[in-house]
Write a protein that holds these residues in place. Structure first.
Motif, PDB file in Angstrom:
ATOM      1  N   MET A 142       0.827  -1.212   0.000  1.00  0.00           N
ATOM      2  CA  MET A 142       0.000   0.000   0.000  1.00  0.00           C
ATOM      3  C   MET A 142       0.860   1.260   0.000  1.00  0.00           C
ATOM      4  O   MET A 142       0.426   2.333   0.385  1.00  0.00           O
ATOM      5  N   THR A 143       2.096   1.118  -0.473  1.00  0.00           N
ATOM      6  CA  THR A 143       3.008   2.248  -0.616  1.00  0.00           C
ATOM      7  C   THR A 143       3.033   2.690  -2.073  1.00  0.00           C
ATOM      8  O   THR A 143       3.256   1.883  -2.978  1.00  0.00           O
ATOM      9  N   SER A 144       2.794   3.977  -2.301  1.00  0.00           N
ATOM     10  CA  SER A 144       2.798   4.491  -3.670  1.00  0.00           C
ATOM     11  C   SER A 144       4.202   4.954  -4.064  1.00  0.00           C
ATOM     12  O   SER A 144       4.876   5.633  -3.292  1.00  0.00           O
ATOM     13  N   PRO A 145       4.640   4.613  -5.281  1.00  0.00           N
ATOM     14  CA  PRO A 145       5.937   5.106  -5.763  1.00  0.00           C
ATOM     15  C   PRO A 145       5.847   6.511  -6.349  1.00  0.00           C
ATOM     16  O   PRO A 145       6.865   7.083  -6.739  1.00  0.00           O
ATOM     17  N   TYR A 146       4.627   7.052  -6.411  1.00  0.00           N
ATOM     18  CA  TYR A 146       4.419   8.338  -7.064  1.00  0.00           C
ATOM     19  C   TYR A 146       4.214   9.446  -6.023  1.00  0.00           C
ATOM     20  O   TYR A 146       3.339   9.341  -5.164  1.00  0.00           O
ATOM     21  N   PRO A 199       1.932  -0.558  -7.659  1.00  0.00           N
ATOM     22  CA  PRO A 199       1.628  -1.225  -8.941  1.00  0.00           C
ATOM     23  C   PRO A 199       2.425  -2.499  -9.176  1.00  0.00           C
ATOM     24  O   PRO A 199       2.124  -3.244 -10.125  1.00  0.00           O
ATOM     25  N   THR A 200       3.412  -2.785  -8.345  1.00  0.00           N
ATOM     26  CA  THR A 200       4.163  -4.026  -8.524  1.00  0.00           C
ATOM     27  C   THR A 200       3.394  -5.234  -7.975  1.00  0.00           C
ATOM     28  O   THR A 200       3.812  -6.381  -8.184  1.00  0.00           O
TER      29      THR A 200
END
Length: 224
Positions: A142-146, A199-200
């Motif tokens: 639940m961590t966003s890269p963006y 998204p991964t």
């Protein structure tokens, strides 16, 4: 474990409120037994959060002060005049920080947690039911890269309310295959999905599967 400071605050609040100070009268006022009142007066145990909230509201103090000594006590209100610190959101009560194993059990449990069954009791600024609880996020699904997108990195504390209704796009704790998981709830073309923010990771189609929803996320914060 004794709670002498709570017993002292309880007595102080009762005295300041001017209510009849007998075990029988207080038991009627707070809808508990006389034995329970005795245990509060002698610091033998802390009240459940629902009872503590009822006591605090009746006596005109904050539940935070009653349980911990912080916040609004009898006849006291913090003064921020002349300060460069603005008043934060009003604390709505304290909720238990529990393990993920306990969260899974919470899906089935009827009784509320006693004070000693939680890792900690955390102040919660969001309105919530008596069954609300907190979890510490594990992993990075639940961590966003963006930058700028809602994200819950590992270690984030999330507040969960089992009585809040599901809505499309809300964050949820769900129990599937015997384990609790944190994902985004999504309905699309008659299907129900549990979607990660990262998204991964792949979304899960849980339509028709044996799944229990253990609560909706009502807030979060990241400890320093």
């Amino acid at each position: 474990m004794k709670h002498p400071d709570f017993a002292k605050r309880f007595k102080q609040a009762v005295t300041h409120a001017g209510v009849e100070d007998t075990q029988e009268a207080l038991a009627r006022l707070f809808d508990v037994s006389t034995v329970t009142i005795w245990s509060y007066r002698n610091g033998e145990k802390l009240p459940r959060m629902s009872t503590a909230t009822r006591i605090a509201e009746t006596l005109g103090v904050s539940v935070d002060w009653l349980l911990t000594g912080a916040g609004k006590g009898p006849g006291l209100l913090g003064n921020t005049e002349g300060s460069n610190v603005t008043q934060g959101p009003r604390i709505q009560g304290r909720i238990p920080l529990i393990s993920w194993v306990q969260a899974g059990a919470f899906c089935e449990a009827v009784d509320l947690l006693e004070s000693g069954e939680a890792e900690a009791w955390l102040p919660c600024p969001a309105a919530h039911s008596d069954r609300a609880y907190a979890l510490r996020v594990n992993g990075d699904s639940m961590t966003s890269p963006y930058p700028g997108q809602r994200s819950y990195p590992e270690g984030t504390i999330i507040f969960v309310d089992p009585d809040k209704p599901l809505t499309n796009g809300c964050r949820v704790i769900a129990k599937i295959n015997g384990e609790a998981t944190f994902k985004t709830y999504a309905e699309d073309m008659g299907h129900i999905y549990l979607r990660p923010i990262n998204p991964t990771y792949s979304p899960m189609d849980v339509t028709g599967k044996d799944i229990t929803f253990c609560g909706v996320i009502i807030g979060s914060y990241t400890p320093e």
